[in-house]
Design a protein around this motif. Structure first.
Motif, PDB file in Angstrom:
ATOM      1  N   THR A 277       1.647  -1.051   0.483  1.00 36.54           N
ATOM      2  CA  THR A 277      -0.364  -0.096  -0.390  1.00 36.54           C
ATOM      3  C   THR A 277       0.550   1.294  -0.155  1.00 36.54           C
ATOM      4  OG1 THR A 277      -0.211  -0.566   2.108  1.00 36.54           O
ATOM      5  CG2 THR A 277      -2.059  -1.008   0.693  1.00 36.54           C
ATOM      6  N   LEU A 278       2.027   1.129  -0.862  1.00 37.39           N
ATOM      7  CA  LEU A 278       2.785   2.019  -1.189  1.00 37.39           C
ATOM      8  C   LEU A 278       2.351   3.445  -1.340  1.00 37.39           C
ATOM      9  CD1 LEU A 278       6.073   2.943  -0.188  1.00 37.39           C
ATOM     10  CD2 LEU A 278       5.756   1.688  -1.904  1.00 37.39           C
ATOM     11  N   ASP A 279       0.945   3.525  -2.348  1.00 41.18           N
ATOM     12  CA  ASP A 279       1.048   5.079  -2.349  1.00 41.18           C
ATOM     13  C   ASP A 279       0.299   5.530  -0.946  1.00 41.18           C
ATOM     14  OD1 ASP A 279       1.146   4.980  -4.691  1.00 41.18           O
ATOM     15  OD2 ASP A 279      -1.133   3.683  -5.474  1.00 41.18           O
ATOM     16  N   LYS A 280       0.120   4.969  -0.465  1.00 36.96           N
ATOM     17  CA  LYS A 280      -0.965   5.986   0.689  1.00 36.96           C
ATOM     18  C   LYS A 280       0.628   6.610   1.816  1.00 36.96           C
ATOM     19  CE  LYS A 280      -3.664   2.658   2.597  1.00 36.96           C
ATOM     20  NZ  LYS A 280      -4.440   1.335   3.868  1.00 36.96           N
ATOM     21  N   LYS A 281       1.810   6.234   0.990  1.00 35.95           N
ATOM     22  CA  LYS A 281       2.756   6.524   2.538  1.00 35.95           C
ATOM     23  C   LYS A 281       3.350   8.648   1.709  1.00 35.95           C
ATOM     24  CE  LYS A 281       7.608   7.329   1.690  1.00 35.95           C
ATOM     25  NZ  LYS A 281       8.483   7.531   2.896  1.00 35.95           N
ATOM     26  N   VAL A 282       2.619   8.865   0.758  1.00 36.87           N
ATOM     27  CA  VAL A 282       2.755  10.385   0.595  1.00 36.87           C
ATOM     28  C   VAL A 282       1.322  11.421   1.939  1.00 36.87           C
ATOM     29  CG1 VAL A 282       0.417  10.458  -0.723  1.00 36.87           C
ATOM     30  CG2 VAL A 282       2.426  12.088  -1.156  1.00 36.87           C
ATOM     31  N   ALA A 391      15.578   4.171   6.587  1.00 38.43           N
ATOM     32  CA  ALA A 391      15.073   5.511   5.579  1.00 38.43           C
ATOM     33  C   ALA A 391      14.232   4.094   4.870  1.00 38.43           C
ATOM     34  CB  ALA A 391      16.050   6.286   5.525  1.00 38.43           C
ATOM     35  N   MET A 392      15.606   2.979   4.256  1.00 37.60           N
ATOM     36  CA  MET A 392      14.912   2.454   3.837  1.00 37.60           C
ATOM     37  C   MET A 392      13.565   1.247   3.699  1.00 37.60           C
ATOM     38  SD  MET A 392      18.570   0.889   0.955  1.00 37.60           S
ATOM     39  CE  MET A 392      19.444   0.832   2.726  1.00 37.60           C
ATOM     40  N   ARG A 393      13.296   0.984   5.264  1.00 35.49           N
ATOM     41  CA  ARG A 393      12.254   0.187   5.768  1.00 35.49           C
ATOM     42  C   ARG A 393      11.145   0.991   5.318  1.00 35.49           C
ATOM     43  NH1 ARG A 393      11.836  -4.219   7.661  1.00 35.49           N
ATOM     44  NH2 ARG A 393      10.260  -3.714   9.160  1.00 35.49           N
ATOM     45  N   TYR A 394      11.019   2.233   5.418  1.00 33.98           N
ATOM     46  CA  TYR A 394       9.204   3.310   5.095  1.00 33.98           C
ATOM     47  C   TYR A 394      10.005   3.695   3.484  1.00 33.98           C
ATOM     48  CZ  TYR A 394       9.231   3.420  10.028  1.00 33.98           C
ATOM     49  OH  TYR A 394       8.429   2.920  11.240  1.00 33.98           O
ATOM     50  N   GLY A 395      10.311   3.310   2.953  1.00 29.86           N
ATOM     51  CA  GLY A 395      10.803   3.757   1.404  1.00 29.86           C
ATOM     52  C   GLY A 395      11.058   4.956   1.049  1.00 29.86           C
ATOM     53  N   ALA A 396      11.913   5.402   1.609  1.00 27.30           N
ATOM     54  CA  ALA A 396      12.633   7.081   1.682  1.00 27.30           C
ATOM     55  C   ALA A 396      14.143   6.426   0.768  1.00 27.30           C
ATOM     56  CB  ALA A 396      12.947   7.545   3.178  1.00 27.30           C
ATOM     57  N   VAL A 397      14.322   6.949   0.083  1.00 20.27           N
ATOM     58  CA  VAL A 397      15.311   6.411  -0.708  1.00 20.27           C
ATOM     59  C   VAL A 397      16.617   7.028  -0.100  1.00 20.27           C
ATOM     60  CG1 VAL A 397      17.111   6.369  -3.296  1.00 20.27           C
ATOM     61  CG2 VAL A 397      14.426   5.986  -2.973  1.00 20.27           C
ATOM     62  N   PRO A 398      17.951   6.156   0.064  1.00 23.71           N
ATOM     63  CA  PRO A 398      19.208   7.078   0.883  1.00 23.71           C
ATOM     64  C   PRO A 398      19.859   7.452   0.169  1.00 23.71           C
ATOM     65  CG  PRO A 398      19.321   4.457   0.923  1.00 23.71           C
ATOM     66  CD  PRO A 398      17.820   4.655   0.199  1.00 23.71           C
ATOM     67  N   ALA A 445      10.762   0.787  -7.697  1.00 22.50           N
ATOM     68  CA  ALA A 445      11.435  -0.009  -7.569  1.00 22.50           C
ATOM     69  C   ALA A 445      12.434  -0.297  -7.224  1.00 22.50           C
ATOM     70  CB  ALA A 445      11.550  -1.095  -9.003  1.00 22.50           C
ATOM     71  N   MET A 446      13.028   1.109  -6.937  1.00 24.46           N
ATOM     72  CA  MET A 446      14.376   0.952  -6.154  1.00 24.46           C
ATOM     73  C   MET A 446      13.665   1.054  -4.534  1.00 24.46           C
ATOM     74  SD  MET A 446      16.614   4.351  -6.346  1.00 24.46           S
ATOM     75  CE  MET A 446      18.582   4.589  -6.306  1.00 24.46           C
ATOM     76  N   GLN A 447      12.114   2.325  -4.105  1.00 20.75           N
ATOM     77  CA  GLN A 447      11.916   1.978  -2.865  1.00 20.75           C
ATOM     78  C   GLN A 447      11.117   0.400  -3.057  1.00 20.75           C
ATOM     79  OE1 GLN A 447       8.181   4.265  -4.710  1.00 20.75           O
ATOM     80  NE2 GLN A 447       9.047   5.417  -2.224  1.00 20.75           N
ATOM     81  N   VAL A 448      11.199  -0.145  -3.163  1.00 23.70           N
ATOM     82  CA  VAL A 448      10.526  -1.469  -3.230  1.00 23.70           C
ATOM     83  C   VAL A 448      11.573  -2.550  -2.341  1.00 23.70           C
ATOM     84  CG1 VAL A 448       9.574  -3.755  -4.248  1.00 23.70           C
ATOM     85  CG2 VAL A 448       8.306  -1.542  -4.395  1.00 23.70           C
ATOM     86  N   ARG A 449      13.062  -2.828  -3.666  1.00 21.15           N
ATOM     87  CA  ARG A 449      13.594  -2.902  -3.025  1.00 21.15           C
ATOM     88  C   ARG A 449      14.422  -2.853  -1.978  1.00 21.15           C
ATOM     89  NH1 ARG A 449      15.350  -2.741  -8.905  1.00 21.15           N
ATOM     90  NH2 ARG A 449      16.344  -0.433  -8.601  1.00 21.15           N
ATOM     91  N   GLY A 450      14.315  -2.025  -1.865  1.00 19.34           N
ATOM     92  CA  GLY A 450      14.787  -1.207  -0.293  1.00 19.34           C
ATOM     93  C   GLY A 450      14.262  -2.306   0.928  1.00 19.34           C
TER      94      GLY A 450
END
Ligand code: ADP
Length: 474
Positions: A277-282, A391-398, A445-450
């Protein structure tokens, strides 16, 4: 295990996080682990339900008898005992930097950290003796606990701890605990012992050196940092003695508390979300923008930064030119005044782009992890670093500088890496991230890999257990 900080009971930075989460993983693997922590005045005694478990213990300082008492709580949500050493030395809000203590009815500033933590080490050993818990291993963390290998050899301790081995973990070589030789008398250490003699040749005692040379095994918090500290550049003057311990020096990557740092369950954030449900992050970004008084705009990338504001963290790389980047920045931390002031000045000059939050705030930290698209860690050196993993666990790209544990945890598949310690290199790396953010598919895709990376303690805890077993021939 002895530590100066244990999250969530008493935390300043990553040391606390490790001492609060590694024990849980060790417990899961079957270790009867118990923790010792100073009973700081700032500990919330209602929340942590502290109980007195042993009567007075006596600790000699400068040859004079002093009393302390031993209290106990549990690491929240576990059956892992945390023994708290209560004494006037710790009756203050701060964990570090000494504090005002009451003397002759007046507050005076005479409790220095070297003495406070010497007392903590001595008292911890007395406490376990009184409780009757004879550990196979004492796991030590940083200089605040580093005299223990020497202390357990003293005439009062050597029988009880005859079969006890010690392991010393270096979390940060930058803080070594260096003091005058009078600490020996203070802590009842034998100035004639070979290790003390070698250490005191230059006229002072270095606690870190005592830990490195005295413990049965030495570890540090990432494989890359383990290599770096044996070089002059990162060895902080101790590279030679670290090399001497090369055969017993292990680099074991820190994990994070994956139960606490979970965007799906995090109670401190506005909107929970997961990989699915990554769309909700916003929603967290919009909430954060509002809270910080930044323009609310879901399309503009939010760049987060959370750290102790010290030289190590590379805050000096950030300057006004960064306002040229099409993003917003939020900085959370406290520390050296010059860094606090420079970030405050940026926020004042560019109020729609920079927010400087000068405080320690556990809730805001979670809101930043959840609300950021990009997270920067431009450290000069970084033993492990936890914020990039969180950060990666929260979908923030480092966006990280390639050093120490940052190099071990972030590569181009999950983030942006730069090498040179310059403002320009950081700027270019953030720009790449900001540009990358526009390509929604690639970004996702990058967020998901993290988010899929495994930063749990499981495999690292096994490595610690292997060392414990090796030391005790189990
Ligand atoms: P260090 O150990 O050098 O402090 P780490 O990256 O290993 O750095 O760990 C830092 C930890 O402390 C993270 O959990 C981070 O979220 C937290 N932290 C640091 N500064 C603050 C702050 N001002 N408010 C809340 N949490 C903070």
């Amino acid at each position: 295990m002895l530590a100066a900080e244990i999250t969530p009971i008493a935390k300043v930075g990553g040391l606390g996080d490790v001492a609060g989460s590694l024990p849980q993983a060790l417990y899961q693997l079957g270790a009867d682990i118990r923790l010792c922590l100073p009973f700081y005045g700032s500990i919330d005694t209602k929340k942590y339900k502290v109980k007195k478990v042993a009567g007075e213990i006596t600790i000699a300082i400068n040859g004079k008898k002093n009393q302390a008492s031993v209290w106990q709580t549990f690491l929240p949500g576990t059956r892992i005992p945390v023994y708290l050493i209560k004494n006037i030395f710790f009756d203050c809000q701060e964990i570090y930097r000494g504090c005002k203590i009451m003397k002759n009815n007046r507050y005076v500033d005479d409790a220095n950290d070297l003495e406070r933590f010497s007392f903590f080490m001595q008292a911890s050993l007395e406490a376990v003796k009184k409780i009757g818990f004879k550990p196979d291993i004492i796991h030590l963390n940083d200089w605040h606990t580093a005299l223990v290998p020497q202390l357990i050899k003293s005439p009062e301790n050597k029988i009880f701890f005859k079969n006890t081995k010690t392991i010393y973990t270096i979390h940060n070589l930058a803080n070594q605990g260096i003091t005058k030789e009078n600490i020996l008398k203070f802590a009842n250490l034998d100035s004639g012992s070979p290790l003390i003699k070698t250490d005191s040749e230059n006229g002072d005692i270095n606690f870190m050196v005592q830990g490195i040379l005295g413990a049965d095994a030495v570890t540090t918090v990432s494989p890359t940092y383990a290599k770096e500290i044996m070089t002059a550049q990162t060895g902080a003057g101790l590279e030679k003695i670290l090399k001497m311990r090369g055969n017993d020096l292990y680099g074991i990557l820190n994990g994070v508390d994956t139960v606490f740092f979970n965007p799906l369950k995090d109670k401190l954030i506005k909107q929970n979300y997961s990989l699915k449900t990554l769309d909700k992050k916003v929603a967290n970004k919009l909430f954060l923008q509002k809270k910080l008084g930044l323009p609310e705009n879901k399309d503009i990338p939010m760049v987060g930064f959370i750290a102790r504001f010290v030289w190590q963290k590379g805050i000096d790389l950030i300057n006004g030119t960064f306002s040229g980047l099409k993003c917003q920045f939020v900085f959370l931390g406290t520390g050296d005044k010059k860094y606090e002031d420079s970030l405050k000045a940026l926020a004042k000059k560019y109020p729609s782009q920079f927010s400087a939050q000068i405080k320690f705030d556990a809730r805001l930290a979670q809101e930043i992890y959840a609300g950021s698209d990009i997270f920067i860690i431009p450290s000069r050196f970084e033993p492990c670093g936890l914020t990039q993993m969180i950060a990666m666990r929260y979908g923030a790209v480092p966006v990280v500088r390639s050093t120490g544990g940052l190099a071990d945890t972030v590569d181009e598949s999950v983030g942006f890496v730069f090498k040179k310690f310059t403002s320009r290199a950081l700027y270019v790396a953030i720009k790449k991230a900001v540009d990358g953010h526009r390509n929604k598919k690639k970004w996702r895709a990058m967020q998901v890999r993290g988010m899929k990376k495994n930063f749990s303690w499981e495999s690292s805890a096994k490595k610690y257990l292997d060392i414990y077993k090796k030391l005790t021939n189990n």
